[in-house]
Design a protein around this motif. Structure first.
Motif, mmCIF file in Angstrom:
data_model
loop_
_atom_site.group_PDB
_atom_site.id
_atom_site.type_symbol
_atom_site.label_atom_id
_atom_site.label_comp_id
_atom_site.label_asym_id
_atom_site.label_seq_id
_atom_site.Cartn_x
_atom_site.Cartn_y
_atom_site.Cartn_z
ATOM 1 N N GLY A 9 41.257 35.860 32.972
ATOM 2 C CA GLY A 9 39.844 36.175 33.059
ATOM 3 C C GLY A 9 39.564 37.620 32.713
ATOM 4 O O GLY A 9 40.477 38.410 32.463
ATOM 5 N N ARG A 38 34.352 25.588 37.285
ATOM 6 C CA ARG A 38 33.785 26.922 37.436
ATOM 7 C C ARG A 38 32.668 26.900 38.460
ATOM 8 O O ARG A 38 32.014 25.876 38.671
ATOM 9 C CB ARG A 38 33.273 27.464 36.096
ATOM 10 N N THR A 90 29.354 32.878 32.683
ATOM 11 C CA THR A 90 29.848 33.759 33.734
ATOM 12 C C THR A 90 30.035 32.989 35.036
ATOM 13 O O THR A 90 29.107 32.326 35.519
ATOM 14 C CB THR A 90 28.873 34.929 33.961
ATOM 15 N N VAL A 92 33.381 32.156 38.369
ATOM 16 C CA VAL A 92 34.799 32.120 38.738
ATOM 17 C C VAL A 92 35.348 30.782 38.250
ATOM 18 O O VAL A 92 34.773 29.730 38.561
ATOM 19 C CB VAL A 92 35.001 32.276 40.249
ATOM 20 N N TYR A 93 36.425 30.845 37.505
ATOM 21 C CA TYR A 93 37.035 29.639 36.949
ATOM 22 C C TYR A 93 38.252 29.257 37.788
ATOM 23 O O TYR A 93 39.127 30.085 38.040
ATOM 24 C CB TYR A 93 37.431 29.877 35.493
ATOM 25 N N TYR A 94 38.292 27.999 38.191
ATOM 26 C CA TYR A 94 39.362 27.485 39.038
ATOM 27 C C TYR A 94 40.137 26.393 38.304
ATOM 28 O O TYR A 94 39.549 25.549 37.612
ATOM 29 C CB TYR A 94 38.800 26.883 40.319
ATOM 30 N N GLY A 113 41.430 31.172 41.573
ATOM 31 C CA GLY A 113 40.267 31.485 40.747
ATOM 32 C C GLY A 113 40.440 32.753 39.942
ATOM 33 O O GLY A 113 41.149 33.672 40.353
ATOM 34 N N THR A 114 39.795 32.798 38.790
ATOM 35 C CA THR A 114 39.800 33.988 37.948
ATOM 36 C C THR A 114 38.378 34.228 37.435
ATOM 37 O O THR A 114 37.700 33.298 37.002
ATOM 38 C CB THR A 114 40.810 33.857 36.791
ATOM 39 N N GLN A 115 37.932 35.474 37.531
ATOM 40 C CA GLN A 115 36.547 35.802 37.178
ATOM 41 C C GLN A 115 36.389 35.951 35.668
ATOM 42 O O GLN A 115 37.172 36.650 35.020
ATOM 43 C CB GLN A 115 36.127 37.111 37.864
ATOM 44 N N THR A 117 33.344 37.146 33.122
ATOM 45 C CA THR A 117 32.018 37.748 33.036
ATOM 46 C C THR A 117 31.668 37.965 31.572
ATOM 47 O O THR A 117 32.425 38.607 30.839
ATOM 48 C CB THR A 117 31.967 39.084 33.785
#
Length: 120
Positions: A9, A38, A90, A92-94, A113-115, A117
């Motif tokens: 991310g 997400r 945009t 948080v991707y899980y 999770g990874t952000q 943006t």
């Protein structure tokens, strides 16, 4: 136990690209579906893309033609290539991984999770 770890991310400008990775490790006999979800602030967690053990894929309408999911079964890893990113991506991707443990019990594990943006 099964551990799931995402990476990749970050901050990207509109129109840019990112590639997310997710690796599962632990007492795994077999992995079935691997998927990306997400969650944006104040919203529910939604499915973005899914890939089965037979490499069938499914995408949310909002990302069709822009995102691509793939997997490496040797590495127990799933990838999400995201192109033409938009501010509305945009979130948080899980990562979610479903399969069977060596014990014979099924599992469904989430990563932390990874952000992502998307902003100029």
């Amino acid at each position: 136990q099964v551990q799931v770890v995402e990476s990749g991310g970050g901050l990207v400008q509109p129109g840019g690209s990112l590639r997310l990775s997710c690796t599962a490790s632990g007492s795994i006999l077999r992995i079935n579906a691997m998927s990306w979800y997400r969650q944006a602030p104040g919203k529910e967690r939604d499915l973005v893309a899914l890939i089965t053990s037979g490499d069938s894929t499914n995408y949310a309408d909002s990302v069709k033609g822009r995102f691509s999911i793939s997997r490496n079964n040797v590495k127990n890893t799933v990838y999400l290539q995201m192109n033409d990113l938009r501010p509305e991506d945009t979130a948080v991707y899980y990562c979610n991984v479903k399969g069977t443990r060596r014990s014979g019990f099924i599992f469904a594990s989430w990563g932390q999770g990874t952000q992502v943006t998307v902003s100029s």
